[in-house]
Enzyme design. Structure first.
Site, short mmCIF file in Angstrom:
data_model
loop_
_atom_site.label_atom_id
_atom_site.label_comp_id
_atom_site.label_asym_id
_atom_site.label_seq_id
_atom_site.Cartn_x
_atom_site.Cartn_y
_atom_site.Cartn_z
N TYR A 163 -3.96 -1.32 2.63
CA TYR A 163 -4.59 -2.40 3.40
C TYR A 163 -6.11 -2.29 3.38
CZ TYR A 163 -0.50 -4.48 5.68
OH TYR A 163 0.67 -5.16 5.94
N LYS A 167 7.16 7.28 -1.13
CA LYS A 167 7.67 7.00 -2.47
C LYS A 167 7.14 8.14 -3.35
CE LYS A 167 9.83 4.31 -5.43
NZ LYS A 167 11.28 4.05 -5.39
N ASP A 170 12.75 2.88 -0.58
CA ASP A 170 13.84 1.97 -0.98
C ASP A 170 15.16 2.42 -0.35
OD1 ASP A 170 13.61 4.24 -2.57
OD2 ASP A 170 14.29 3.25 -4.42
N ASP A 220 4.82 -1.82 7.59
CA ASP A 220 4.81 -3.27 7.79
C ASP A 220 6.18 -3.84 7.41
OD1 ASP A 220 3.76 -5.90 8.18
OD2 ASP A 220 3.53 -6.08 6.00
N ASP A 227 9.60 -5.01 10.07
CA ASP A 227 10.22 -6.34 10.08
C ASP A 227 11.73 -6.20 9.89
OD1 ASP A 227 7.80 -7.75 10.35
OD2 ASP A 227 8.42 -9.27 8.91
C1 IPM Z 1 1.93 -7.18 11.18
C2 IPM Z 1 1.48 -8.35 10.36
C3 IPM Z 1 0.07 -8.08 9.85
C4 IPM Z 1 0.12 -6.84 9.00
C5 IPM Z 1 -0.58 -9.25 9.10
C6 IPM Z 1 -0.56 -10.52 9.90
C7 IPM Z 1 -1.97 -8.90 8.65
O1 IPM Z 1 2.38 -8.60 9.32
O2 IPM Z 1 1.25 -6.87 12.18
O3 IPM Z 1 2.95 -6.60 10.85
O4 IPM Z 1 0.47 -6.91 7.81
O5 IPM Z 1 -0.22 -5.77 9.51
MG MG Z 2 4.14 -7.42 9.43
#
Ligand code: IPM
Ligand code: MG
Length: 354
Positions: A141, A186, A218, A242, A246
Site C-alpha cells: 500500500y 506467501k 491462498d 485487506d 472481507d
Molecule cells: C479497507 C478498505 C480500504 C483498504 C480502501 C478503501 C482503501 O478496503 O479498509 O479495507 O484497502 O484498506
Molecule cells: Mg478492504
C-alpha cells in the site's frame, strides 16, 4: 472530556455516523463521561469542497483528538480521478499520519444472525469468532509505485521492526483470547514474506503460552471457509489482511455488522466500520449503523478504558438482534425491518435498560 474527530465522509457515512453520535451522547454523564465532537471534512466530500481528499486542517484536527471515528469514503463520482487524488487517499493518509499500524478486525457471528452466514450449519457449529490483525501502514500500500513505458509496478516491502510490532500486537491480543496466532504470508514466493515469517517466529519465543502456526495466504483463504474454528488471531500484511478480512466478514453474515479499530503506540485510535460507502442507498435511511456503533464500543474500550460502557453497547446490539430487529442487509423472514434511524434509537433504548 474525550475529544473525538468525526469524519462522516461519503455515501452512507453521514447516515451511520449520526447514529453512532446518538449512542455516545446517550452514555454521557456530566463530569464523568463527556465527549466533544469536531466534524472533519475528508474523502470525496473534501474533494468537492477543497479539491483535496485530506485537507491539512482536517489532518490537524485528527492529530489533536483522542480518537477518530470515520463513516466511509469514496464513490463512483470520484472514480476517474488520478490515484493520488482519490477519496481513498484520505484514509491512507490518515492511517499513516496517525501511525496506526495495527488494524484489529473482529469477525464474530452473533448467534441471532446464524442464518445470514452462507456457511452450512455444521461448519458454523456454535459460532465463529476470528480476529484479523492487519498491518496497516506498510507493505504494498505504501511501497514505491510507478510506471515505466508500458509497465506499472507496486512494491511490497517490510522491515524487521515493522513486523515485530505487529506480531507483538497479535500475541498480546491472543493472550486475552484463545491463545492461538496464525501468521499468514506467501513465504514460498515472496522474500518479504520470508522475513515476515522469520520475525514472527522469533517474537513468538517471548510468548511460550501462545500457539503459533503459519499458513500461506491462498491456503488460509480456503481454510477460513472449510473450518473457521481453527482460527483465533490471524496476523498478516496490509494487502493480505485487506482481502482476508472481507472474506471473514462474509462468514459472519454481513459486512454491515463489522467494526474495526486501528491502533499505534499511543491510546489514540482510528475507528471505522469495515464496509464501504454504499452510495446506492445513501441518505435513504436503509444503511445498517451497527458496524459503526460497534466501532464506538471498540473506541471506548481501547482509547478511553470505558470497558463497562463498551460491553453495554455490545450487549444492547445483541439484544436488539435478539428481539428481531433487522436492517435490510440482514433481514430474514419473520423479523422486523427497521431503518437506520430506528436502529440507532433501538440501541439507545436498550442501553438505557442495561
Ligand atoms: C479497507 C478498505 C480500504 C483498504 C480502501 C478503501 C482503501 O478496503 O479498509 O479495507 O484497502 O484498506
Ligand atoms: Mg478492504
Amino acid at each position: 472530556m474525550f475529544r473525538i474527530a468525526l469524519i462522516p465522509g461519503d455515501g452512507i457515512g453521514p447516515d451511520i455516523i449520526k447514529q453512532a453520535v446518538k449512542v455516545m451522547k446517550s452514555l454521557e454523564k456530566p463530569g464523568e463521561i463527556e465527549f466533544e465532537f469536531t466534524e472533519v471534512l475528508a474523502g470525496g466530500a473534501a474533494i468537492d469542497k477543497t479539491g483535496h481528499p485530506l485537507p491539512q486542517e482536517s489532518l490537524d484536527i485528527c492529530l489533536q483528538s483522542d480518537a477518530v471515528l470515520l463513516g466511509a469514503v469514496g464513490g463512483p463520482k470520484w472514480d476517474t480521478l488520478p490515484g493520488d487524488l482519490r477519496p481513498e487517499q484520505a484514509l491512507l493518509g490518515l492511517r499513516k499520519a496517525l501511525g496506526v499500524f495495527a488494524n484489529l478486525r473482529p469477525a464474530v457471528l452473533f448467534p441471532q444472525l446464524k442464518n445470514a452466514s452462507p456457511l452450512k450449519e455444521d461448519i458454523i457449529g456454535d459460532g465463529i469468532d476470528v480476529l484479523v490483525v492487519r498491518e496497516l501502514i506498510g507493505g504494498i500500500y505504501f511501497g514505491k509505485r510507478g510506471r515505466e513505458g508500458d509497465t506499472a509496478y507496486d512494491t511490497e516491502s517490510y522491515s524487521v521492526p515493522e513486523v515485530e510490532r505487529i506480531a507483538r500486537v497479535a500475541f498480546d491480543t491472543a493472550r486475552k483470547r484463545r491463545h492461538k496466532v496464525t501468521s499468514v504470508d506467501k513465504a514460498n514466493i515472496l522474500e518479504s514474506s520470508r522475513l515476515w515469517r522469520e520475525t514472527v517466529t522469533r517474537i513468538a519465543k517471548d510468548y511460550p503460552d501462545i500457539e503459533l502456526n503459519h499458513l500461506y495466504v491462498d491456503n488460509c483463504a480456503m481454510q477460513l471457509i472449510r473450518d473457521p474454528h481453527q482460527f483465533d488471531v490471524i496476523v498478516t500484511s496490509n494487502m493480505f489482511g485487506d482481502i482476508l478480512s472481507d472474506e471473514a466478514s462474509m462468514l459472519v453474515g454481513s459486512l454491515g455488522m463489522l467494526p474495526s479499530a486501528s491502533l499505534g503506540n499511543t491510546k489514540r485510535g482510528f475507528y471505522e466500520p469495515i464496509h464501504g460507502s454504499a452510495p446506492d442507498i445513501a441518505g435513504q435511511d436503509k444503511a445498517n449503523p451497527l458496524a459503526t456503533i460497534l466501532s464506538v464500543a471498540m473506541m471506548l474500550r481501547y482509547s478511553f478504558d470505558l470497558t463497562r460502557e463498551a460491553d453495554d453497547i455490545e450487549q444492547a446490539v445483541a439484544k436488539v438482534l435478539e428481539d428481531g430487529y433487522r436492517t435490510a442487509d440482514i433481514m430474514e423472514p419473520g423479523m422486523k425491518l427497521v431503518g437506520t434511524e430506528r436502529m440507532g434509537d433501538l440501541v439507545v433504548e436498550y442501553l438505557k435498560c442495561s
